[in-house]
Design an enzyme around this catalytic site. Structure first.
Site, PDB file in Angstrom:
ATOM      1  N   GLU A 141      -2.866   6.705   6.622  1.00 28.16           N
ATOM      2  CA  GLU A 141      -2.271   7.468   7.737  1.00 28.16           C
ATOM      3  C   GLU A 141      -3.061   7.292   9.031  1.00 28.16           C
ATOM      4  O   GLU A 141      -3.184   8.217   9.833  1.00 28.16           O
ATOM      5  CB  GLU A 141      -2.133   8.959   7.366  1.00 28.16           C
ATOM      6  CG  GLU A 141      -1.089   9.195   6.289  1.00 28.16           C
ATOM      7  CD  GLU A 141      -0.769  10.657   6.093  1.00 28.16           C
ATOM      8  OE1 GLU A 141      -0.664  11.396   7.087  1.00 28.16           O
ATOM      9  OE2 GLU A 141      -0.610  11.058   4.925  1.00 28.16           O
ATOM     10  N   TRP A 149       0.825  -1.204   0.000  1.00 31.86           N
ATOM     11  CA  TRP A 149       0.000   0.000   0.000  1.00 31.86           C
ATOM     12  C   TRP A 149       0.862   1.257   0.000  1.00 31.86           C
ATOM     13  O   TRP A 149       0.508   2.270   0.612  1.00 31.86           O
ATOM     14  CB  TRP A 149      -0.968   0.029   1.187  1.00 31.86           C
ATOM     15  CG  TRP A 149      -1.877  -1.149   1.260  1.00 31.86           C
ATOM     16  CD1 TRP A 149      -1.871  -2.132   2.189  1.00 31.86           C
ATOM     17  CD2 TRP A 149      -2.921  -1.488   0.328  1.00 31.86           C
ATOM     18  NE1 TRP A 149      -2.843  -3.068   1.908  1.00 31.86           N
ATOM     19  CE2 TRP A 149      -3.501  -2.692   0.776  1.00 31.86           C
ATOM     20  CE3 TRP A 149      -3.432  -0.888  -0.834  1.00 31.86           C
ATOM     21  CZ2 TRP A 149      -4.560  -3.304   0.097  1.00 31.86           C
ATOM     22  CZ3 TRP A 149      -4.466  -1.494  -1.497  1.00 31.86           C
ATOM     23  CH2 TRP A 149      -5.022  -2.687  -1.032  1.00 31.86           C
TER      24      TRP A 149
END
Length: 388
Positions: A366, A162
């Site tokens: 995040e 990712w």
């Protein structure tokens, strides 16, 4: 786009001027670059364009070509919000230059800063941040990629996945294990051409962006590519996210503001029941809810950015709140915009359909929304414990 928030006390005159300048540039420049079927080519075009325009100067410290002595989170947020309003891919390209080099800006040696940051600022090198692994996403402390010290440097083995800009980045700020626990993680810079480094897989997602799974097979990383001290990697990763997590909320704000404007214009022009969609109380209720969510999110985003910039404090709690609320509510705002468009709202090529796909990832990367809730609860419990 509503600009009344630019007069809030969290922001200075320079931030208002910056927002207007980026908006003018985006309207003039981005249509000629655009989002194309080849997102790799688009990002490779966007990064130097952002550098030439001077916006990447906000991604690095002043000593290496930047605008501010240290990164100014309000400026980063203003730029991300404005770019996201116009183009999700432009926002992505800008954000990754900051996040991908942020560990070097804050913790790198002078040599590393000189080697990478001027090129990031100019848009000559594309940056990436390599933390997640197949078995270590939200639980970042569960990293298994390893760095073993030898006489010639570290030997890196394992995988990362990712990874934004994976496959097009010139270098990766990467975190791997040199010991046990959270104090056994070390940060290094890995150049794209390093021997033993390969792109294992390109990953396709609902809103096309450059993403990849990276593989490292006895990849040699020189000792002078280490960021900070050995064992400081986890702290470096968290501190970097502490800066850039707020800006994810700002990007979500840009998406939400664009959705609101698209829905409002559509409501004023859509003829129905002898008037317009905007005449219907239900449509007005939805627009009111959207405006409320946008302003509430903006308050949290710019509070967090102001606290980081002015108070010079860790903003773990504030950044988590900003990201959680802004991304979750942007999803709600955009969903309402799609609903107001009816069938047109899910047609390819309509802006709200694009926004619907683009916003979804922001609640995951995040730090997923669920992780932000754990962070907020943990911070609040720590305050309560201190009071006992």
């Amino acid at each position: 786009m509503d600009r009344s928030y630019l007069d809030w006390p969290f922001l200075g005159a320079e931030h208002k001027a910056l927002a207007l300048a980026v908006d003018d540039w985006a309207r003039a420049a981005l249509p000629s670059i655009g989002d194309h079927d080849d997102v790799d080519a688009s990002c490779r075009a966007l990064v130097p364009a952002l550098g030439e325009a001077g916006w990447l100067r906000y991604c690095v410290p002043q000593a290496y070509g930047g605008v501010h002595e240290v990164l100014d989170v309000r400026s980063l947020s203003i730029i991300r919000e404005t770019l996201a309003y116009h183009s999700a891919l432009a926002d992505f390209a800008f954000a990754m230059q900051g996040l991908g080099s942020g560990a070097i800006s804050s913790f790198g040696s002078e040599a590393l800063k000189q080697d990478y940051l001027p090129a990031v600022c100019a848009g000559e090198k594309i940056a990436a941040f390599a933390l997640s692994e197949p078995e270590a996403g939200s639980d970042a402390a569960a990293l298994s990629a390893s760095l073993a010290a030898t006489s010639d440097g570290y030997v890196l083995n394992g995988e990362k996945t990712w990874i934004s800009n994976g496959g097009i980045a010139d270098f990766y700020c990467l975190f791997a294990r040199t010991g046990v626990g959270s104090r056994g993680v070390t940060a290094v810079v890995v150049d794209a051409g390093a021997h033993g480094f390969s792109i294992a897989e390109r990953i396709e997602v609902i809103a096309p962006h450059p993403l990849a799974r990276l593989r490292f097979d006895d990849c040699v990383v020189p000792f002078d590519k280490r960021i900070g001290e050995e064992g400081e990697g986890f702290r470096i990763a968290l501190a970097t996210l502490d800066i850039f997590r707020t800006t994810v909320g700002a990007a979500a704000l840009g998406f939400a503001r664009r959705a609101f404007d698209e829905a409002g214009r559509h409501a004023l022009n859509r003829r129905m029941f002898g008037g317009t969609l905007a005449d219907l109380p239900l449509a007005q209720e939805r627009l009111a809810e959207m405006a409320l969510d946008i302003d509430a999110a903006a308050l949290l985003v710019y509070r967090s950015a102001w606290t980081k910039d002015v108070k010079r404090q860790r903003v773990t709690r504030e950044a988590a709140m900003a990201k959680l609320f802004a991304t979750d509510q942007a999803q709600v705002v955009i969903d309402k915009a799609v609903q107001m468009f009816g069938g047109m709202g899910i047609a390819k090529g309509v802006k709200v359909e694009e926004l619907y796909r683009e916003v979804r990832a922001l609640r995951i990367y995040e730090g997923a929304s669920e992780v932000q809730k754990l962070i907020i609860a943990g911070q609040q419990l720590n305050v309560l414990r201190e009071e006992l």
